[in-house]
Design a protein around this motif. Structure first.
Motif, PDB file in Angstrom:
ATOM      1  N   GLN A  58     -14.347   7.956  11.548  1.00 13.99           N
ATOM      2  CA  GLN A  58     -13.516   7.759  12.741  1.00 13.99           C
ATOM      3  C   GLN A  58     -12.780   6.428  12.680  1.00 13.99           C
ATOM      4  N   ALA A  59     -13.466   5.381  12.207  1.00 17.30           N
ATOM      5  CA  ALA A  59     -12.844   4.054  12.165  1.00 17.30           C
ATOM      6  C   ALA A  59     -11.632   4.052  11.243  1.00 17.30           C
ATOM      7  N   LEU A  60     -11.749   4.682  10.077  1.00 16.64           N
ATOM      8  CA  LEU A  60     -10.624   4.708   9.139  1.00 16.64           C
ATOM      9  C   LEU A  60      -9.491   5.580   9.655  1.00 16.64           C
ATOM     10  N   ALA A  61      -9.825   6.742  10.212  1.00 19.08           N
ATOM     11  CA  ALA A  61      -8.784   7.652  10.699  1.00 19.08           C
ATOM     12  C   ALA A  61      -8.040   7.081  11.897  1.00 19.08           C
ATOM     13  N   VAL A  67     -11.139   0.442   1.192  1.00 15.16           N
ATOM     14  CA  VAL A  67      -9.867   1.060   1.593  1.00 15.16           C
ATOM     15  C   VAL A  67      -9.534   0.705   3.036  1.00 15.16           C
ATOM     16  N   HIS A  68     -10.550   0.640   3.881  1.00 16.42           N
ATOM     17  CA  HIS A  68     -10.322   0.261   5.281  1.00 16.42           C
ATOM     18  C   HIS A  68      -9.794  -1.174   5.365  1.00 16.42           C
ATOM     19  N   ARG A  69     -10.370  -2.082   4.581  1.00 18.77           N
ATOM     20  CA  ARG A  69      -9.885  -3.477   4.587  1.00 18.77           C
ATOM     21  C   ARG A  69      -8.442  -3.550   4.082  1.00 18.77           C
ATOM     22  N   ILE A  70      -8.138  -2.799   3.029  1.00 16.05           N
ATOM     23  CA  ILE A  70      -6.773  -2.790   2.498  1.00 16.05           C
ATOM     24  C   ILE A  70      -5.798  -2.275   3.555  1.00 16.05           C
ATOM     25  N   LEU A  71      -6.197  -1.221   4.263  1.00 11.03           N
ATOM     26  CA  LEU A  71      -5.334  -0.667   5.316  1.00 11.03           C
ATOM     27  C   LEU A  71      -5.095  -1.687   6.423  1.00 11.03           C
ATOM     28  N   GLU A  72      -6.119  -2.425   6.800  1.00 12.53           N
ATOM     29  CA  GLU A  72      -5.945  -3.455   7.827  1.00 12.53           C
ATOM     30  C   GLU A  72      -4.997  -4.545   7.355  1.00 12.53           C
ATOM     31  N   ALA A  76       0.175   6.666   6.190  1.00 12.91           N
ATOM     32  CA  ALA A  76      -0.600   7.611   6.994  1.00 12.91           C
ATOM     33  C   ALA A  76      -0.864   8.894   6.217  1.00 12.91           C
ATOM     34  N   LYS A  77       0.155   9.395   5.528  1.00 16.60           N
ATOM     35  CA  LYS A  77      -0.030  10.593   4.705  1.00 16.60           C
ATOM     36  C   LYS A  77      -1.025  10.329   3.584  1.00 16.60           C
ATOM     37  N   LEU A  78      -0.949   9.130   3.002  1.00 12.88           N
ATOM     38  CA  LEU A  78      -1.872   8.763   1.925  1.00 12.88           C
ATOM     39  C   LEU A  78      -3.313   8.686   2.428  1.00 12.88           C
ATOM     40  N   ILE A  79      -3.504   8.076   3.598  1.00  9.82           N
ATOM     41  CA  ILE A  79      -4.854   7.934   4.156  1.00  9.82           C
ATOM     42  C   ILE A  79      -5.427   9.297   4.543  1.00  9.82           C
ATOM     43  N   ASP A  80      -4.606  10.174   5.104  1.00  8.22           N
ATOM     44  CA  ASP A  80      -5.087  11.523   5.442  1.00  8.22           C
ATOM     45  C   ASP A  80      -5.527  12.279   4.193  1.00  8.22           C
ATOM     46  N   GLY A  81      -4.752  12.130   3.117  1.00 12.89           N
ATOM     47  CA  GLY A  81      -5.162  12.750   1.861  1.00 12.89           C
ATOM     48  C   GLY A  81      -6.443  12.152   1.313  1.00 12.89           C
ATOM     49  N   TYR A  82      -6.578  10.827   1.468  1.00 10.52           N
ATOM     50  CA  TYR A  82      -7.800  10.160   1.018  1.00 10.52           C
ATOM     51  C   TYR A  82      -9.014  10.639   1.818  1.00 10.52           C
ATOM     52  N   LEU A  83      -8.844  10.772   3.125  1.00  9.46           N
ATOM     53  CA  LEU A  83      -9.944  11.255   3.961  1.00  9.46           C
ATOM     54  C   LEU A  83     -10.371  12.661   3.542  1.00  9.46           C
ATOM     55  N   LEU A  85       0.819  -1.209   0.000  1.00 13.30           N
ATOM     56  CA  LEU A  85       0.000   0.000   0.000  1.00 13.30           C
ATOM     57  C   LEU A  85       0.855   1.261   0.000  1.00 13.30           C
ATOM     58  N   ASP A  86       2.064   1.186   0.541  1.00  9.16           N
ATOM     59  CA  ASP A  86       2.928   2.370   0.560  1.00  9.16           C
ATOM     60  C   ASP A  86       3.356   2.798  -0.836  1.00  9.16           C
ATOM     61  N   GLN A  87       3.124   1.957  -1.853  1.00  7.71           N
ATOM     62  CA  GLN A  87       3.464   2.304  -3.230  1.00  7.71           C
ATOM     63  C   GLN A  87       2.273   2.866  -3.994  1.00  7.71           C
ATOM     64  N   ALA A  88       1.122   2.968  -3.348  1.00  3.36           N
ATOM     65  CA  ALA A  88      -0.088   3.443  -4.014  1.00  3.36           C
ATOM     66  C   ALA A  88      -0.116   4.962  -4.058  1.00  3.36           C
ATOM     67  N   THR A  89      -0.997   5.481  -4.895  1.00  2.39           N
ATOM     68  CA  THR A  89      -1.218   6.915  -4.990  1.00  2.39           C
ATOM     69  C   THR A  89      -2.649   7.231  -4.579  1.00  2.39           C
ATOM     70  N   LEU A  90      -2.921   8.504  -4.370  1.00  4.63           N
ATOM     71  CA  LEU A  90      -4.268   8.924  -3.991  1.00  4.63           C
ATOM     72  C   LEU A  90      -5.268   8.588  -5.086  1.00  4.63           C
ATOM     73  N   GLU A  91      -4.862   8.710  -6.326  1.00  2.83           N
ATOM     74  CA  GLU A  91      -5.757   8.373  -7.439  1.00  2.83           C
ATOM     75  C   GLU A  91      -6.164   6.900  -7.397  1.00  2.83           C
ATOM     76  N   ASP A  92      -5.225   6.033  -6.998  1.00  3.23           N
ATOM     77  CA  ASP A  92      -5.540   4.608  -6.902  1.00  3.23           C
ATOM     78  C   ASP A  92      -6.623   4.341  -5.864  1.00  3.23           C
ATOM     79  N   LEU A  93      -6.554   5.028  -4.730  1.00  2.00           N
ATOM     80  CA  LEU A  93      -7.487   4.762  -3.632  1.00  2.00           C
ATOM     81  C   LEU A  93      -8.901   5.255  -3.912  1.00  2.00           C
TER      82      LEU A  93
END
Length: 633
Positions: free
Chosen positions: A428-431, A366-371, A406-413, A340-348
């Motif tokens: 809240q669950a994703l953040a 996205v939450h499942r992928i993060l887990e 974390a930076k990617l998820i914050d941008g996604y949120l 996931l660290d190789q993904a981009t915001l567009e991918d998510l």
């Protein structure tokens, strides 16, 4: 394409509609029905070459000697191949090629055209051509394997399919450098044992570039998937690297899954001549695409880095659109989670293809992928990449996989929260899924929270406070604190906390500046004692002092503004306390941090300290001017 000419006579067959006639001058005495085609032939050339024809002609002659007719419903290749078999029996010229040799070999086996019925019979001819010509050449072997699709049972019985796949696998895995020239004739000029190109047997001195490991991808993709699976199995048995197999599978998926074609790169230019697929000529149906995608998922190993992340997201989108099995979708999500660290915001930003959810984007996916990412031991040691000491953020964020995610998820949120259907618990669950050490700074999270509050103005005060608990005010930068202190959407308690920590950061910054100034003054004096000052050195010193002075003046002004804001807020809280019955003394309990009584009244001490520092700087400047005058002749 390699070929072999069989027979010596000119063509003695003529077609009329759905019938073939022999034009040798003798009337035909037997009719052979193959599918919808009728062949008007003679008994002797057939029975002298085929054991099956000999028995069938004998049986038909016993029933009706005048009108002999037999039916061959299961000839491999049908009427077209039986025409070539008949020409072989009559000794008529025709070409044996890689496109018809498998059909003829299977038809010869079906008709029992062995050496017992004539020397150099069709079984021997086709076997010799297959082994000595076709299987030695890459393109011819590939064409022969393609023809196995229609008669796979006959080809498997004669072991032709296995021989073709083993030959191709050997050519893929063999290192041409061991022999000095490519074993396979893959669309290139001949080479000498030294590696140079040959022209009429003479070395030109020009050397060919080494082939990359993906040279065979496009050719292999012309096979139907059942045959392609057999080829990959043969390659794996020879120990080929998983990365190579995965690359070939990715190429195959991009070719036959329309949803991935837009992501496909430029077409290879150094591949061999295009080979038309046999089984996949027409665009596959949705059901075929779903089956193909699930088969590709089963062949792909669940391992990090085998397939580009962007392609995996494309496979995931396609799987959701085609309603693939839950196990297929889950496996693709696991592969994405591992990298996931190789993904981009567009991918998510995947649209929600589910009818059961009202959100615009698939936040659950996205939450499942993060887990999955967090469960793959990406976080080691448990140490935070940065530390927080007395309200001041120290250290720089380390670009570890977890901080990147974390930076990617914050941008996604921040991108998905404008959706009014995104519920607070899901946000809240994703953040909150990421550990504390993943975010050295909470600026990105603050931005997402602010956008959510702006897009959901109907939230109650308790819900707003609950949302803001996701942030750590001590991890906000000075710029974020300045913005948050003036943000009317934030709850009052959060603003007070932010003001407090912003003041601490400013005080710490000013103290650091004074410390640097003291050290700078001492070093300047020490250098002046050992070496005479120059005019350029004093100019640089004056410039640095001026910059420091301006910076401290700016900080002094900001501290004064903050203390005024804090004083005004204190008055507002006192007004509220008269109504709600609480005093300024219990603010620390209410807001969750310790406040000293002199926080908002500390301006005098800080200003006096700053004045003493400024006086000290003026003395240094006076000494510099005196020394400059003395040094002037």
């Amino acid at each position: 394409m390699a070929c072999m000419k069989l027979g010596s006579k000119t063509d003695a067959f003529k077609r009329q509609g759905q019938a073939w006639f022999c034009t040798t001058g003798l009337p035909s005495d037997i009719v052979v029905e193959v599918g919808e085609m009728s062949f008007h032939l003679h008994k002797f050339p057939l029975l002298s070459r085929s054991g099956v024809m000999e028995r069938l002609i004998a049986e038909a002659s016993e029933e009706d000697e005048q009108k002999c007719s037999i039916c061959l419903p299961d000839i491999p290749g049908g009427a077209k191949i039986f025409e070539l078999v008949a020409k072989f029996c009559y000794g008529v010229k025709f070409e044996l090629t890689s496109s018809n040799v498998v059909y003829l070999r299977c038809a010869a086996e079906r008709l029992e055209m062995t050496e017992e019925y004539g020397e150099g019979n069709l079984i021997t001819k086709t076997e010799t051509f297959l082994n000595q010509v076709v299987l030695r050449n890459w393109k011819d072997t590939l064409r022969a394997l393609q023809t196995c699709d229609d008669i796979i049972d006959y080809a498997d019985e004669l072991n032709i399919t296995k021989r073709c796949t083993e030959s191709l696998a050997m050519k893929v895995t063999t290192d041409s450098n061991l022999f000095g020239w490519p074993i396979m004739e893959h669309g290139g000029p001949m080479q000498s044992p030294g590696g140079s190109v040959l022209w009429n047997g003479i070395s030109t001195g020009v050397r060919l570039k080494n082939m990359s490991s993906d040279w065979w991808y496009e050719d292999a993709s012309t096979l139907s998937f059942p045959l392609y699976k057999r080829l990959t199995a043969a390659l794996e048995s020879r120990g080929i690297r998983h990365e190579v197999i995965a690359g070939s599978l990715a190429f195959y998926a991009k070719k036959y899954l329309p949803g991935l074609k837009k992501r496909q790169g430029a077409t290879r230019t150094n591949s061999s001549a295009r080979l038309t697929p046999v089984a996949l000529e027409a665009p596959p149906s949705e059901e075929d695409q779903r089956g193909l995608l699930e088969d590709i998922d089963r062949l792909l190993p669940i391992q990090k880095g085998l397939v580009p992340t962007k392609l995996l997201f494309g496979l995931l989108r396609t799987a959701m659109i085609l309603r693939a099995s839950s196990s297929c979708i889950s496996n693709i999500e696991k592969r994405i989670g591992m990298q996931l660290d190789q993904a981009t915001l567009e991918d998510l930003l995947m649209p929600n293809f589910s009818h059961s959810s009202e959100t615009l984007y698939d936040v659950d996916c996205v939450h499942r992928i993060l887990e999955h990412f967090l469960s793959t031991d990406q976080i080691t040691g448990g140490a935070s990449p940065s530390s927080v000491d007395d309200g001041q953020i120290t250290g720089s964020p380390s670009l570890t996989p977890v901080t990147m995610v974390a930076k990617l998820i914050d941008g996604y949120l921040a991108e998905v929260v404008p959706d009014v259907n995104l519920k607070l618990p899901k946000f809240q669950a994703l953040a909150a899924s990421l550990p504390d050490c993943a975010r050295p700074l909470h600026d990105g999270l603050y931005r997402a929270v602010d956008i959510y509050l702006k897009s959901h103005p109907w939230l109650s005060e308790p819900e707003r406070e609950q949302l803001c608990r996701l942030m750590d005010c001590q991890k906000l930068s000075l710029e974020a604190c300045t913005h948050a202190a003036q943000n009317e959407r934030l709850p009052l308690r959060v603003v007070v906390q932010i003001l407090f920590f912003e003041q601490l950061q400013l005080r710490t910054s000013i103290a650091s500046c004074f410390l640097v100034s003291d050290n700078l003054d001492g070093s300047r004096q020490l250098r002046s004692g050992f070496a005479g000052p120059t005019e350029g050195g004093w100019t640089a010193t004056a410039r640095e002092n001026q910059v420091l002075k301006e910076g401290m003046d700016h900080m002094r002004t900001r501290v004064s503004e903050l203390e005024k804001e804090c004083s005004n807020m204190k008055q507002e809280i006192k007004k509220i306390s008269r109504v709600k019955g609480f005093t300024w003394g219990n603010v620390s309990k209410k807001f969750g941090f310790k406040l000293k009584s002199h926080i908002c009244s500390a301006q005098e001490g800080s200003i006096s300290n700053q004045k003493s520092k400024s006086g000290k700087m003026e003395k240094v400047k006076d000494e510099q001017r005196k020394q400059k005058k003395n040094s002037t002749p």
